[in-house]
Enzyme design. Structure first.
Site, mmCIF file in Angstrom:
data_model
loop_
_atom_site.group_PDB
_atom_site.id
_atom_site.type_symbol
_atom_site.label_atom_id
_atom_site.label_comp_id
_atom_site.label_asym_id
_atom_site.label_seq_id
_atom_site.Cartn_x
_atom_site.Cartn_y
_atom_site.Cartn_z
ATOM 1 N N GLU A 50 0.967 -1.389 -0.182
ATOM 2 C CA GLU A 50 -0.088 0.031 0.140
ATOM 3 C C GLU A 50 1.054 1.360 -0.061
ATOM 4 O O GLU A 50 0.531 2.393 -0.575
ATOM 5 C CB GLU A 50 -1.027 -0.056 1.212
ATOM 6 C CG GLU A 50 -2.124 -1.012 1.096
ATOM 7 C CD GLU A 50 -3.120 -0.725 -0.056
ATOM 8 O OE1 GLU A 50 -3.276 0.214 -0.567
ATOM 9 O OE2 GLU A 50 -3.452 -1.704 -0.780
ATOM 10 N N HIS A 52 3.725 1.894 -1.516
ATOM 11 C CA HIS A 52 4.113 2.133 -3.043
ATOM 12 C C HIS A 52 2.871 2.405 -3.608
ATOM 13 O O HIS A 52 3.023 3.483 -4.447
ATOM 14 C CB HIS A 52 4.603 0.771 -3.607
ATOM 15 C CG HIS A 52 6.015 -0.006 -3.092
ATOM 16 N ND1 HIS A 52 6.037 -1.062 -2.491
ATOM 17 C CD2 HIS A 52 7.168 0.697 -3.107
ATOM 18 C CE1 HIS A 52 7.135 -1.298 -2.144
ATOM 19 N NE2 HIS A 52 8.095 -0.104 -2.399
ATOM 20 N N GLN A 76 22.974 -1.917 -3.234
ATOM 21 C CA GLN A 76 22.571 -1.484 -2.045
ATOM 22 C C GLN A 76 22.486 -2.236 -0.957
ATOM 23 O O GLN A 76 22.178 -2.152 0.273
ATOM 24 C CB GLN A 76 21.306 -0.873 -2.249
ATOM 25 C CG GLN A 76 19.975 -1.325 -2.272
ATOM 26 C CD GLN A 76 18.886 -0.436 -2.831
ATOM 27 O OE1 GLN A 76 18.884 -0.052 -3.712
ATOM 28 N NE2 GLN A 76 18.122 0.006 -1.750
ATOM 29 N N ASP A 167 11.654 5.518 4.809
ATOM 30 C CA ASP A 167 13.124 5.503 4.585
ATOM 31 C C ASP A 167 13.443 6.823 4.578
ATOM 32 O O ASP A 167 13.975 7.483 3.696
ATOM 33 C CB ASP A 167 13.457 4.922 2.985
ATOM 34 C CG ASP A 167 12.981 3.387 3.153
ATOM 35 O OD1 ASP A 167 13.435 2.578 3.980
ATOM 36 O OD2 ASP A 167 12.014 2.975 2.160
#
Ligand code: PAF
Length: 298
Positions: A50, A52, A76, A167
């Site tokens: 959700e 995204h 990463q 993030d």
């Protein structure tokens, strides 16, 4: 050339375009670029949730053409096991995107498209921003993120790109990248979307058992507790209380709890006047690493 993906992924994704190379992308976007349409980019590593989808909706609202990139970026990950375990759910992702809009462009390059035979990150200097928390605990992580984000920006040439506040440190790194490289892309940061129990939506939640998924709400509960006590308790007291709570919650392994000044991300031991702070947690449950953060005095 791009191929329509309806036959592979069903009628909901009817007109959506699945693009694998920058060259194809340039062809598809040529007209939009010529007519100065506003291009929005939502960079993802897939396993869409959700959080995204909320970025995609925001991008559709704010841009004329929306590209969703799905690329699990090897550089990463500082832990090969973590990279291997990262969920890859392209078909499901495309169906979910098709439910929002059939006009989306999905960019899903192969690793070779971006890295050729040199699978390595560039080096960046983001000073304080990448030397604490995720940067300190996942060496090389932000070099990998900045490398791939720069590559994605070069391929897609967006006017605006959308990132999730979950993030938070990454959003500061990306803004710094845009500034340092003078990319002229605006970065829109969208609020963290949470599960009903408060757990921040993350692709990693997929790897948790249902018991762990409900227990993992503990991370956000701790952050909310810190926010409630922020104006009266010392930083030392808050740190002690959170560390202690995690020590008692034996399902968890606390990696860090930090209070940092924002947007500089200077780690703080005591409150300064006219300064904004944010609390950050990284913890593991069932071996899955989860991160979350909260603004303490907006
Ligand atoms: O946040 C993520 O999913 C990734 O770090 C990103 C920005 C797509 C780069 O790989």
């Amino acid at each position: 050339m791009y191929k329509p993906i309806c036959s592979i992924f069903g009628p909901l994704a009817l007109l959506m375009k699945l693009i694998k190379t920058t060259a194809e992308l340039n062809l598809v976007l040529a007209q939009a670029r010529k007519s100065k349409k506003k291009i929005g980019l939502v960079p993802t590593m897939g396993a869409l949730h959700e959080g995204h989808l909320n970025l995609v909706k925001r991008a559709l609202f704010k841009s004329d053409v929306v590209i969703v990139s799905i690329f699990v970026n090897p550089t990463q990950f500082n832990d090969q096991a973590d990279l291997n375990a990262y969920p890859r759910t392209l078909e499901k992702d495309i169906v979910r995107l098709g439910e929002i809009s059939s006009a989306l462009i999905v960019f899903h390059p192969e690793v070779e498209e971006f890295y050729g035979d040199q699978l390595k990150a560039k080096s960046f200097d983001f000073k304080q921003l990448d030397s604490v928390m995720e940067g300190a605990h996942r060496p090389g992580h932000f070099d990998g993120v900045a490398t791939v984000v720069e590559l994605l920006f070069k391929s897609t040439k967006p006017n605006i790109a959308f990132f999730g506040e979950k993030d938070y440190q990454q959003t500061l790194i990306v803004k710094q990248l845009v500034k340092q490289k003078r990319l002229g892309i605006s970065i829109e940061v969208c609020p963290t979307i949470r599960e009903a129990n408060g757990l921040a939506q993350s692709s990693r939640n997929e790897r948790l058992s249902s018991q762990a998924r409900s227990k993992a709400a503990f991370i956000y509960e701790q952050l909310l507790w810190v926010k409630r006590r922020f104006s009266t308790a010392s930083f030392e007291r808050l740190r002690y209380a959170v560390t202690d709570s995690f020590a008692e919650a034996t399902d968890f392994e606390l990696e860090y709890f930090e209070i940092a000044q924002v947007p500089e991300l200077t780690l703080s031991l005591e409150r300064k006047k006219n300064t904004k702070y944010r609390a950050f947690i990284a913890a593991r449950i069932e071996g899955v690493r989860l991160i979350d953060s909260i603004a303490l005095n907006e």
